[in-house]
Design a protein around this motif. Structure first.
Motif, PDB file in Angstrom:
ATOM      1  N   UNK A   1      -1.189  -1.125  -0.099  1.00  0.00           N
ATOM      2  CA  UNK A   1      -2.153  -2.028  -0.721  1.00  0.00           C
ATOM      3  C   UNK A   1      -2.625  -3.089   0.263  1.00  0.00           C
ATOM      4  N   UNK A   2      -1.742  -3.561   1.130  1.00  0.00           N
ATOM      5  CA  UNK A   2      -2.098  -4.619   2.073  1.00  0.00           C
ATOM      6  C   UNK A   2      -2.776  -4.104   3.336  1.00  0.00           C
ATOM      7  N   UNK A   3      -2.364  -2.939   3.834  1.00  0.00           N
ATOM      8  CA  UNK A   3      -2.893  -2.405   5.093  1.00  0.00           C
ATOM      9  C   UNK A   3      -3.979  -1.367   4.906  1.00  0.00           C
TER      10      UNK A   3
END
Length: 70
Positions: free
Chosen positions: A22-24
């Motif tokens: 989700x972050x990368x």
């Protein structure tokens, strides 16, 4: 794949992703072998879903990229 190019897999799944978070974001590596040097243009369709806690909305996007085979 373009003419004269062999790909390792014609269809990539979530499990094939080099990065999937989700972050990368998500990254896939496309293994290929070209019969001759030169610019090779690839295209495909990315299928994904935009989800909330309550629903998921399926989407499709056309992708295109080029590489210089040596």
């Amino acid at each position: 794949p373009p003419a004269g190019v062999e790909v390792a897999k014609k269809s990539l799944k979530k499990a094939d992703a080099a990065v999937f978070s989700e972050k990368k974001g998500a990254t896939w590596k496309v293994g290929y072998k070209a019969a001759a040097a030169g610019k090779k243009e690839f295209s495909g369709v990315l299928r994904f879903a935009v989800c909330t806690d309550a629903t998921c909305d399926p989407k499709k996007a056309t992708l295109a990229f080029a590489v210089e085979a040596q």
